[in-house]
Scaffold this motif. Sequence first.
Motif, short mmCIF file in Angstrom:
data_model
loop_
_atom_site.label_atom_id
_atom_site.label_comp_id
_atom_site.label_asym_id
_atom_site.label_seq_id
_atom_site.Cartn_x
_atom_site.Cartn_y
_atom_site.Cartn_z
N GLU A 6 -1.93 -3.25 7.32
CA GLU A 6 -0.55 -3.23 6.85
C GLU A 6 -0.47 -3.65 5.39
O GLU A 6 -1.30 -4.44 4.90
CB GLU A 6 0.33 -4.18 7.66
N SER A 7 0.54 -3.16 4.72
CA SER A 7 0.83 -3.57 3.35
C SER A 7 2.31 -3.38 3.08
O SER A 7 3.01 -2.75 3.88
CB SER A 7 -0.01 -2.77 2.35
N GLY A 8 2.77 -3.94 1.97
CA GLY A 8 4.16 -3.75 1.58
C GLY A 8 5.08 -4.92 1.85
O GLY A 8 6.26 -4.88 1.48
N GLY A 9 4.57 -5.94 2.49
CA GLY A 9 5.41 -7.11 2.73
C GLY A 9 5.65 -7.89 1.45
O GLY A 9 5.08 -7.60 0.40
N GLY A 10 6.53 -8.87 1.55
CA GLY A 10 6.82 -9.69 0.38
C GLY A 10 8.10 -10.46 0.55
O GLY A 10 8.64 -10.58 1.66
N LEU A 11 8.59 -11.00 -0.58
CA LEU A 11 9.82 -11.77 -0.61
C LEU A 11 10.93 -10.91 -1.19
O LEU A 11 10.77 -10.28 -2.25
CB LEU A 11 9.62 -13.02 -1.46
N VAL A 12 12.06 -10.88 -0.51
CA VAL A 12 13.19 -10.06 -0.96
C VAL A 12 14.48 -10.80 -0.65
O VAL A 12 14.53 -11.59 0.31
CB VAL A 12 13.16 -8.67 -0.28
N GLN A 13 15.49 -10.55 -1.45
CA GLN A 13 16.79 -11.17 -1.19
C GLN A 13 17.52 -10.42 -0.07
O GLN A 13 17.28 -9.22 0.15
CB GLN A 13 17.64 -11.17 -2.45
N ALA A 14 18.40 -11.10 0.58
CA ALA A 14 19.22 -10.48 1.62
C ALA A 14 19.94 -9.27 1.04
O ALA A 14 20.45 -9.31 -0.09
CB ALA A 14 20.23 -11.47 2.17
N GLY A 15 19.95 -8.18 1.81
CA GLY A 15 20.54 -6.94 1.35
C GLY A 15 19.55 -6.00 0.69
O GLY A 15 19.87 -4.83 0.45
N GLY A 16 18.36 -6.50 0.40
CA GLY A 16 17.34 -5.70 -0.24
C GLY A 16 16.56 -4.83 0.73
O GLY A 16 16.87 -4.78 1.93
N SER A 17 15.55 -4.16 0.19
CA SER A 17 14.75 -3.22 0.97
C SER A 17 13.26 -3.47 0.75
O SER A 17 12.85 -3.93 -0.31
CB SER A 17 15.07 -1.77 0.58
N LEU A 18 12.49 -3.13 1.76
CA LEU A 18 11.03 -3.11 1.69
C LEU A 18 10.54 -1.93 2.49
O LEU A 18 11.18 -1.52 3.47
CB LEU A 18 10.42 -4.39 2.24
N ARG A 19 9.39 -1.41 2.10
CA ARG A 19 8.75 -0.35 2.88
C ARG A 19 7.35 -0.82 3.25
O ARG A 19 6.50 -1.02 2.39
CB ARG A 19 8.65 0.93 2.06
N LEU A 20 7.15 -0.99 4.55
CA LEU A 20 5.83 -1.37 5.05
C LEU A 20 5.01 -0.12 5.34
O LEU A 20 5.54 0.89 5.82
CB LEU A 20 5.96 -2.20 6.32
N SER A 21 3.72 -0.21 5.08
CA SER A 21 2.79 0.86 5.40
C SER A 21 1.70 0.32 6.30
O SER A 21 1.34 -0.86 6.22
CB SER A 21 2.15 1.41 4.13
N CYS A 22 1.18 1.18 7.13
CA CYS A 22 0.07 0.82 8.01
C CYS A 22 -0.92 1.97 7.97
O CYS A 22 -0.66 3.03 8.54
CB CYS A 22 0.55 0.56 9.42
N ALA A 23 -2.04 1.75 7.29
CA ALA A 23 -3.06 2.77 7.15
C ALA A 23 -4.13 2.59 8.22
O ALA A 23 -4.68 1.50 8.38
CB ALA A 23 -3.68 2.70 5.77
N ALA A 24 -4.38 3.65 8.95
CA ALA A 24 -5.37 3.61 10.02
C ALA A 24 -6.68 4.24 9.58
O ALA A 24 -6.69 5.20 8.80
CB ALA A 24 -4.84 4.33 11.25
#
Length: 126
Positions: A6-24
Amino acid sequence: QVQLVESGGGLVQAGGSLRLSCAASGRTFMSSAMGWFRQAPGKEREFVAAIHWNGGSTYYTDSVKGRFTISKDNALNTVYLQMNSLKPEDTAVYYCAADRRYFGGIYYEEQRYSYWGQGTQVTVSS
């Protein structure tokens, strides 16, 4: 050796967006169901989203419906979790999971999945 990373995690403010990826790697999952789970501090791991092996059906836990979208790119052997309108209660370690079977269904139960990633931390500040 099958691996999910997995990748793409992090710290974000409420209301924000993140996109997680999972490479197999190690085998193709283009014909297998995949899912996302999360575990918040002090809580059990819970289901978040799942996608049918053909990508045509998706399933979400109620708390993320309308905010999260799961998708898969078979050519890249990758599953994604687009997370919008994030809330502090979405803070958790997020894990992707894959069914070892081919042409299965769509699953929210942990025991349906044989392969798991190491997790990526998502922290949403208020």
